[in-house]
Enzyme design. Sequence first.
Site, PDB file in Angstrom:
ATOM      1  N   SER A 116      40.882  38.543  46.638  1.00 28.98           N
ATOM      2  CA  SER A 116      40.598  39.797  45.943  1.00 28.98           C
ATOM      3  C   SER A 116      40.793  40.982  46.887  1.00 28.98           C
ATOM      4  O   SER A 116      41.887  41.190  47.403  1.00 28.98           O
ATOM      5  CB  SER A 116      39.177  39.758  45.352  1.00 28.98           C
ATOM      6  OG  SER A 116      38.982  40.801  44.424  1.00 28.98           O
ATOM      7  N   GLU A 212      47.891  38.157  41.315  1.00 26.28           N
ATOM      8  CA  GLU A 212      46.890  38.039  40.249  1.00 26.28           C
ATOM      9  C   GLU A 212      46.048  39.303  40.278  1.00 26.28           C
ATOM     10  O   GLU A 212      46.192  40.133  41.169  1.00 26.28           O
ATOM     11  CB  GLU A 212      46.023  36.787  40.473  1.00 26.28           C
ATOM     12  CG  GLU A 212      45.283  36.748  41.812  1.00 26.28           C
ATOM     13  CD  GLU A 212      43.901  37.393  41.792  1.00 26.28           C
ATOM     14  OE1 GLU A 212      43.267  37.433  40.719  1.00 26.28           O
ATOM     15  OE2 GLU A 212      43.461  37.870  42.853  1.00 26.28           O
ATOM     16  N   HIS A 277      40.984  35.181  40.325  1.00 27.92           N
ATOM     17  CA  HIS A 277      39.680  35.398  39.690  1.00 27.92           C
ATOM     18  C   HIS A 277      39.530  34.491  38.472  1.00 27.92           C
ATOM     19  O   HIS A 277      39.504  34.946  37.332  1.00 27.92           O
ATOM     20  CB  HIS A 277      39.533  36.858  39.286  1.00 27.92           C
ATOM     21  CG  HIS A 277      39.516  37.814  40.432  1.00 27.92           C
ATOM     22  ND1 HIS A 277      40.665  38.193  41.103  1.00 27.92           N
ATOM     23  CD2 HIS A 277      38.487  38.470  41.034  1.00 27.92           C
ATOM     24  CE1 HIS A 277      40.341  39.054  42.056  1.00 27.92           C
ATOM     25  NE2 HIS A 277      39.038  39.239  42.041  1.00 27.92           N
TER      26      HIS A 277
END
Length: 307
Positions: A116, A212, A277
């Site tokens: 992330s 992503e 995620h």
Amino acid sequence: MTELVRPSRLGPGARVAVVAPSGPVAEDRLQAGLDLLRGWDLDPVVAPHVLDTHGELGYLAGSDADRASDLQRAWCDFSVDAVLCARGGYGAQRMVDLLDWEAMRAAGPKVFVGFSDVTTLHQAFATRLGLVTLYGPAAAGADFVKNTVAQEHLRATLFSPETVRTLTSRGPALVPGRARGVTLGGCLSLLATDLGTRHARTGARDGLLLIEDVGEQPYRVDRMLTQLLRTGWLDGVRGIALGSWAGCGPYDVLRTVLADRLGGLGVPVVEEFGFGHCEGAWTMPFGVRAELDADAGTLTLDEPALR
């Protein structure tokens, strides 16, 4: 784009440092994550400021200086074999310029894991240290402490990486074909935000891009991909593997955006690889040579992620 240096795999008794370069960490989840690591016969140590919260900006795990100090001290500690990020959130961009990259390079290679917001650090580890890193679960993340798939895939990558050299997509090819290149990528919004900064990659040429994101509506995904296209960052990319897109709007709409923005590159694009995620997120290495087969839905590493 060349292959990067692969750190050594972990063995029983390896010391792993847990740091928080971005957002604040929940103590109960941290303890659960530490218990899991101890169950793997690892020796986890927690950096001094992991449980801090910034006095005025509650979305940060303490001050920028303290977060940077924790990461640098852990990396430069010769007794530490791996550094694991406790969570993502936001804040890595604020502390990355405070790190002494010469000192960290002198400390030699070791394992680095996070995802992330940690995308910013993955890029810096590649450009400043020339090091393979692992885009994998956060040590105090909900998915890691609750999901055995995420746990076991990270464990296999750390201890026996030769057993997880081939990853298989859960979805179809968006664009068919086969390509070879060096893996790179992370969270799309961080890649776009990092453009032009001094620690970021200058482009994805000759690479296999793994991307992503979470909580970004289709038009925002469109905007970020368009930014990468307009700057030329995607010029010469060899292939693209798409991970999870949780909270990014109806998938049929998002799929149209992805096809529209990426289809014109003329390279293989594969959907629904299980990283990012999502529940049971896989650990993906950045900096290793691999083959992406969109028709078979596989990503196969030439060598294990770790030596």
